[in-house]
Design a protein around this motif. Structure first.
Motif, short mmCIF file in Angstrom:
data_model
loop_
_atom_site.label_atom_id
_atom_site.label_comp_id
_atom_site.label_asym_id
_atom_site.label_seq_id
_atom_site.Cartn_x
_atom_site.Cartn_y
_atom_site.Cartn_z
N ILE A 80 0.87 -1.18 0.00
CA ILE A 80 0.00 0.00 0.00
C ILE A 80 0.90 1.22 0.00
CG2 ILE A 80 -1.88 1.21 1.14
CD1 ILE A 80 -2.60 -1.45 2.51
N VAL A 81 0.81 2.00 -1.07
CA VAL A 81 1.75 3.11 -1.28
C VAL A 81 1.19 4.38 -0.61
CG1 VAL A 81 3.15 4.33 -2.98
CG2 VAL A 81 2.40 2.01 -3.45
N GLY A 82 1.04 4.30 0.70
CA GLY A 82 0.69 5.47 1.49
C GLY A 82 -0.79 5.70 1.69
N ASP A 83 -1.07 6.42 2.78
CA ASP A 83 -2.42 6.78 3.23
C ASP A 83 -3.30 5.55 3.40
OD1 ASP A 83 -1.68 9.38 3.45
OD2 ASP A 83 -2.99 10.15 1.89
N VAL A 84 -2.80 4.65 4.25
CA VAL A 84 -3.63 3.53 4.70
C VAL A 84 -4.78 4.09 5.54
CG1 VAL A 84 -3.68 1.42 6.07
CG2 VAL A 84 -1.65 1.99 4.74
N GLY A 115 2.28 7.44 4.39
CA GLY A 115 1.63 8.56 3.72
C GLY A 115 1.42 9.70 4.70
N ASN A 116 0.95 10.82 4.20
CA ASN A 116 0.76 11.98 5.06
C ASN A 116 -0.36 11.80 6.08
OD1 ASN A 116 -0.47 12.26 2.28
ND2 ASN A 116 -1.70 13.80 3.36
N HIS A 117 -1.24 10.81 5.90
CA HIS A 117 -2.30 10.53 6.86
C HIS A 117 -1.94 9.38 7.81
CE1 HIS A 117 -5.47 13.22 5.42
NE2 HIS A 117 -5.09 12.93 4.19
N GLN A 141 11.31 2.70 -7.25
CA GLN A 141 11.28 3.30 -5.92
C GLN A 141 9.81 3.54 -5.58
OE1 GLN A 141 14.02 6.51 -4.72
NE2 GLN A 141 12.21 7.67 -4.10
N PHE A 142 9.38 2.99 -4.46
CA PHE A 142 8.01 3.15 -4.00
C PHE A 142 7.97 4.25 -2.95
CE2 PHE A 142 8.42 -1.12 -5.59
CZ PHE A 142 7.23 -1.36 -6.26
N SER A 143 7.06 5.21 -3.13
CA SER A 143 6.88 6.26 -2.14
C SER A 143 5.50 6.86 -2.31
CB SER A 143 7.95 7.35 -2.29
OG SER A 143 7.83 8.00 -3.54
N HIS A 144 4.97 7.45 -1.24
CA HIS A 144 3.63 8.03 -1.33
C HIS A 144 3.63 9.27 -2.21
CE1 HIS A 144 -0.44 8.97 -0.28
NE2 HIS A 144 -0.09 10.12 0.28
N HIS A 159 -0.99 9.60 -3.61
CA HIS A 159 -1.16 10.93 -3.05
C HIS A 159 -2.01 11.88 -3.90
CE1 HIS A 159 -0.38 14.34 -0.49
NE2 HIS A 159 0.21 15.01 -1.45
N VAL A 160 -1.82 11.88 -5.20
CA VAL A 160 -2.45 12.88 -6.07
C VAL A 160 -3.92 12.55 -6.34
CG1 VAL A 160 -2.34 13.94 -8.37
CG2 VAL A 160 -0.23 13.46 -7.13
N HIS A 161 -4.30 11.28 -6.28
CA HIS A 161 -5.66 10.83 -6.63
C HIS A 161 -6.03 11.26 -8.05
CE1 HIS A 161 -7.05 11.06 -2.09
NE2 HIS A 161 -5.89 10.43 -2.24
N PRO A 162 -5.23 10.92 -9.06
CA PRO A 162 -5.55 11.40 -10.41
C PRO A 162 -6.89 10.88 -10.91
CG PRO A 162 -3.79 9.76 -10.46
CD PRO A 162 -4.02 10.08 -9.04
#
Length: 221
Positions: A80-84, A115-117, A141-144, A159-162
């Motif tokens: 899970i690439v951030g903001d679980v 992630g930031n959350h 490289q995996f990052s949020h 992060h961006v939610h495109p």
């Protein structure tokens, strides 16, 4: 990988065969790894506490979709690439839903990028491995946060939610945004807003329309 062929789109990222899944996930066959971003457990609870009327059951719906993808891909790993999380980790209803899901998938290796959350995320409590803010594996490289990768590696981020428009189809849809050196995943959670991207933003854009990936901008090889 079983399931409808219309629900998957084969691409090469950094020379690696990968699969874009219309249910807003990426699959890396060489690792048997399912990759998602922005699960946002508990977000609907936060909104309801703020007095905003939102439908209940959002977490359960997301986890049901995730279970179906794990079964369909026969994944051995979930990253899970951030903001679980999205909100206090002490809220019982959605935390219990995750705990039940995790027990049903006890053999699945679940790892998360911060992630930031995710400040309140405790790996032991949620039965996940925490990989920090960035993790290198193979050419990736995996990052949020989508930012340039170390040593020229291809970044897989969230992060961006495109989101994007699809000609002839109403509303905007969650989308994969593939640019030189960076792939931004759509938010996995049903209950999210998004940043609308289109042809002027560059790269290749694949919309996720009712579980089907549709290339709408750029050329996919």
């Amino acid at each position: 990988m079983s399931g409808s062929p219309e629900a998957a789109l084969a691409v090469a990222l950094a020379g690696e065969p990968m699969t874009l899944l219309g249910e807003r996930a990426l699959f890396w066959p060489a690792r048997a790894r399912l990759i998602i971003a922005d699960l946002h457990l508990g977000k609907s609870h936060v909104f309801r506490r703020a007095g905003i009327a939102v439908p209940s059951g959002a977490t359960r719906g997301d986890l049901d979709r995730l279970a179906a993808l794990v079964a369909r891909t026969a994944a051995r790993e979930l990253w899970i690439v951030g903001d679980v999380l999205h909100g206090p980790s002490t809220q019982a209803a959605w935390r219990d839903a995750w705990s039940g899901w995790r027990r049903q998938h006890a053999a699945l290796d679940v790892a998360v990028l911060a992630g930031n959350h995710d400040r309140a995320l405790d790996g032991a409590t949620f039965d996940v491995r925490q990989l920090g803010e960035a993790c290198v594996d193979g050419p990736f490289q995996f990052s949020h946060i989508p930012r340039a990768g170390a040593d020229g590696r291809h970044v897989i981020a969230g992060h961006v939610h495109p989101k994007t428009a699809v000609p002839g189809v109403p509303r905007s849809w969650p989308a994969f945004w593939l640019r030189e050196g960076i792939t931004v995943l759509p938010a996995f959670s049903d209950f999210t807003g998004g940043h609308v991207v289109g042809g002027a933003d560059g790269g290749r854009i694949v919309a996720c329309v009712e579980g089907v990936p549709i290339a709408v901008w750029g050329r996919l090889r």
